[in-house]
Design a protein around this motif. Structure first.
Motif, PDB file in Angstrom:
ATOM      1  N   UNK A  99     -36.305  72.259 -49.478  1.00  0.00           N
ATOM      2  CA  UNK A  99     -35.075  72.892 -49.930  1.00  0.00           C
ATOM      3  C   UNK A  99     -34.718  74.151 -49.190  1.00  0.00           C
ATOM      4  N   UNK A 100     -35.454  74.502 -48.141  1.00  0.00           N
ATOM      5  CA  UNK A 100     -35.156  75.721 -47.393  1.00  0.00           C
ATOM      6  C   UNK A 100     -34.387  75.429 -46.114  1.00  0.00           C
ATOM      7  N   UNK A 101     -34.122  74.127 -45.869  1.00  0.00           N
ATOM      8  CA  UNK A 101     -33.448  73.764 -44.633  1.00  0.00           C
ATOM      9  C   UNK A 101     -34.452  73.494 -43.541  1.00  0.00           C
ATOM     10  N   UNK A 102     -33.989  72.823 -42.497  1.00  0.00           N
ATOM     11  CA  UNK A 102     -34.895  72.433 -41.429  1.00  0.00           C
ATOM     12  C   UNK A 102     -35.529  73.625 -40.738  1.00  0.00           C
ATOM     13  N   UNK A 103     -34.847  74.746 -40.743  1.00  0.00           N
ATOM     14  CA  UNK A 103     -35.354  75.920 -40.040  1.00  0.00           C
ATOM     15  C   UNK A 103     -36.378  76.702 -40.843  1.00  0.00           C
ATOM     16  N   UNK A 104     -36.558  76.407 -42.125  1.00  0.00           N
ATOM     17  CA  UNK A 104     -37.414  77.206 -42.973  1.00  0.00           C
ATOM     18  C   UNK A 104     -36.632  78.310 -43.641  1.00  0.00           C
ATOM     19  N   UNK A 105     -37.253  79.072 -44.559  1.00  0.00           N
ATOM     20  CA  UNK A 105     -36.541  80.104 -45.291  1.00  0.00           C
ATOM     21  C   UNK A 105     -36.170  81.286 -44.416  1.00  0.00           C
ATOM     22  N   UNK A 106     -35.138  82.034 -44.779  1.00  0.00           N
ATOM     23  CA  UNK A 106     -34.818  83.277 -44.059  1.00  0.00           C
ATOM     24  C   UNK A 106     -35.944  84.281 -44.208  1.00  0.00           C
ATOM     25  N   UNK A 137     -43.156  88.679 -34.204  1.00  0.00           N
ATOM     26  CA  UNK A 137     -42.372  87.481 -34.536  1.00  0.00           C
ATOM     27  C   UNK A 137     -43.025  86.186 -34.068  1.00  0.00           C
ATOM     28  N   UNK A 138     -43.682  86.226 -32.906  1.00  0.00           N
ATOM     29  CA  UNK A 138     -44.359  85.030 -32.411  1.00  0.00           C
ATOM     30  C   UNK A 138     -45.543  84.666 -33.302  1.00  0.00           C
ATOM     31  N   UNK A 190     -43.820  78.593 -41.497  1.00  0.00           N
ATOM     32  CA  UNK A 190     -42.575  77.891 -41.179  1.00  0.00           C
ATOM     33  C   UNK A 190     -41.419  78.688 -41.781  1.00  0.00           C
ATOM     34  N   UNK A 191     -40.938  79.671 -41.015  1.00  0.00           N
ATOM     35  CA  UNK A 191     -39.778  80.465 -41.415  1.00  0.00           C
ATOM     36  C   UNK A 191     -38.720  80.342 -40.338  1.00  0.00           C
ATOM     37  N   UNK A 192     -37.489  80.611 -40.713  1.00  0.00           N
ATOM     38  CA  UNK A 192     -36.391  80.492 -39.764  1.00  0.00           C
ATOM     39  C   UNK A 192     -36.509  81.538 -38.662  1.00  0.00           C
ATOM     40  N   UNK A 193     -36.151  81.142 -37.470  1.00  0.00           N
ATOM     41  CA  UNK A 193     -36.064  82.076 -36.348  1.00  0.00           C
ATOM     42  C   UNK A 193     -34.617  82.292 -35.915  1.00  0.00           C
ATOM     43  N   UNK A 194     -33.672  81.753 -36.669  1.00  0.00           N
ATOM     44  CA  UNK A 194     -32.264  81.919 -36.323  1.00  0.00           C
ATOM     45  C   UNK A 194     -31.811  83.339 -36.625  1.00  0.00           C
ATOM     46  N   UNK A 195     -30.961  83.876 -35.777  1.00  0.00           N
ATOM     47  CA  UNK A 195     -30.443  85.223 -35.998  1.00  0.00           C
ATOM     48  C   UNK A 195     -29.794  85.347 -37.369  1.00  0.00           C
ATOM     49  N   UNK A 196     -29.038  84.328 -37.781  1.00  0.00           N
ATOM     50  CA  UNK A 196     -28.322  84.387 -39.050  1.00  0.00           C
ATOM     51  C   UNK A 196     -29.249  84.497 -40.245  1.00  0.00           C
ATOM     52  N   UNK A 197     -30.520  84.150 -40.061  1.00  0.00           N
ATOM     53  CA  UNK A 197     -31.492  84.149 -41.163  1.00  0.00           C
ATOM     54  C   UNK A 197     -32.546  85.242 -41.023  1.00  0.00           C
ATOM     55  N   UNK A 198     -32.355  86.170 -40.097  1.00  0.00           N
ATOM     56  CA  UNK A 198     -33.386  87.167 -39.817  1.00  0.00           C
ATOM     57  C   UNK A 198     -32.838  88.571 -40.060  1.00  0.00           C
ATOM     58  N   UNK A 217     -30.053  93.592 -30.880  1.00  0.00           N
ATOM     59  CA  UNK A 217     -29.067  93.154 -31.871  1.00  0.00           C
ATOM     60  C   UNK A 217     -28.894  91.642 -31.923  1.00  0.00           C
ATOM     61  N   UNK A 218     -29.320  90.943 -30.888  1.00  0.00           N
ATOM     62  CA  UNK A 218     -29.199  89.491 -30.859  1.00  0.00           C
ATOM     63  C   UNK A 218     -30.176  88.802 -31.807  1.00  0.00           C
ATOM     64  N   UNK A 219     -31.131  89.551 -32.371  1.00  0.00           N
ATOM     65  CA  UNK A 219     -32.159  88.932 -33.216  1.00  0.00           C
ATOM     66  C   UNK A 219     -31.854  89.010 -34.708  1.00  0.00           C
ATOM     67  N   UNK A 220     -30.960  89.915 -35.109  1.00  0.00           N
ATOM     68  CA  UNK A 220     -30.806  90.208 -36.531  1.00  0.00           C
ATOM     69  C   UNK A 220     -29.374  90.045 -36.999  1.00  0.00           C
ATOM     70  N   UNK A 221     -29.238  89.503 -38.208  1.00  0.00           N
ATOM     71  CA  UNK A 221     -27.930  89.444 -38.853  1.00  0.00           C
ATOM     72  C   UNK A 221     -27.629  90.721 -39.619  1.00  0.00           C
ATOM     73  N   UNK A 222     -28.659  91.463 -40.021  1.00  0.00           N
ATOM     74  CA  UNK A 222     -28.453  92.684 -40.797  1.00  0.00           C
ATOM     75  C   UNK A 222     -29.685  93.575 -40.694  1.00  0.00           C
ATOM     76  N   UNK A 223     -29.446  94.894 -40.766  1.00  0.00           N
ATOM     77  CA  UNK A 223     -30.524  95.881 -40.711  1.00  0.00           C
ATOM     78  C   UNK A 223     -30.218  97.005 -41.680  1.00  0.00           C
TER      79      UNK A 223
END
Length: 252
Positions: free
Chosen positions: A30-37, A97-98, A105-113, A133-139
């Protein structure tokens, strides 16, 4: 939620270190293919990777949000590659992060980080987001030490040994200066930014200067100033506001 204490060998630091992790149970379902944010949550100068879970109800706050939280240990490093110590900036920004992705299994997408922190960790969170800034959706910064250049200039007797060990003998400059990073930032590339600080906090002036630096560049910044001191009762309240502010998938 699963509360995990992870002890591991850092190749960058060349020593054993640790992180505390909150992980949604059944995260792969239920967290999506990318894993949870994931939220990287940074500690303050006198703290360690366990203090967020010991002094706040963080685990309860994130449970319903199905958000993974990673809290690394960086000692009194200001999240920097120390002049006379260890490479904590490289550890944080490159190795951590690596390592997290290899263990969980957590998301590595910018929108979820996302990244946030208190005091020294507020400085570290914004430095990480402004430099990458390319790594984070919010800080978010809670009572952050956001003007170390001004602090070094105006309070030369403040932790002199610490500042020399971390930043060297000269003035703090370059990518360790948040106000410089704001002045040179690509506005369109930045993540969402949040800051809060109590008006009775000794770091309030530094937060005002950071707010003004963002305003001078017309950089969007969510600001929350109000009564409060540099203490855990304030951060226990405000971390709930940060979590509510994060652009989590369920809130989009």
């Amino acid at each position: 939620m699963a509360l995990l204490r992870v002890d591991f060998l850092s190749d960058v630091l060349e020593l054993g270190t640790s992180m505390t992790v909150l992980l949604p149970e059944g995260a792969t379902a239920g967290a999506g293919a990318a894993g949870p944010p994931v939220l990287y949550l940074l500690h303050g100068l006198g703290d360690d990777d366990t203090t967020w879970t010991r002094y706040t109800a963080l685990e309860r706050y994130v449970q319903e949000r199905r958000l993974a939280v990673v809290m690394p240990q960086v000692h009194r490093s200001f999240y920097a590659d120390e002049a006379l110590g260890e490479r904590f900036w490289t550890f944080l920004s490159t190795e951590l992060p690596a390592v997290v992705s290899s263990f969980f299994r957590v998301s590595t997408r910018r929108a979820d980080t996302f990244v946030a922190g208190l005091s020294m960790g507020g400085y570290g969170a914004l430095k990480w987001a402004l430099r990458h800034p390319d790594r984070f959706a919010a800080a978010a910064s809670l009572s952050g030490a956001l003007d170390l250049v001004g602090r070094q200039r105006d309070m030369r007797d403040w932790q002199p040994g610490l500042m020399r060990r971390v930043f060297g003998e000269g003035p703090i400059a370059g990518d360790d200066d948040l106000l410089r990073l704001i002045a040179e930032a690509d506005r369109a590339a930045l993540p969402r930014l949040f800051m809060c600080c109590g008006t009775e906090d000794y770091l309030y002036g530094e937060n005002l200067r950071f707010r003004d630096a963002c305003a001078a560049r017309d950089i969007p910044l969510t600001v929350d100033f109000g009564p409060g001191e540099h203490e855990w009762s304030y951060w226990d309240e405000k971390i709930q506001d940060v979590l509510a502010w994060l652009p989590l998938p369920s809130a989009r």
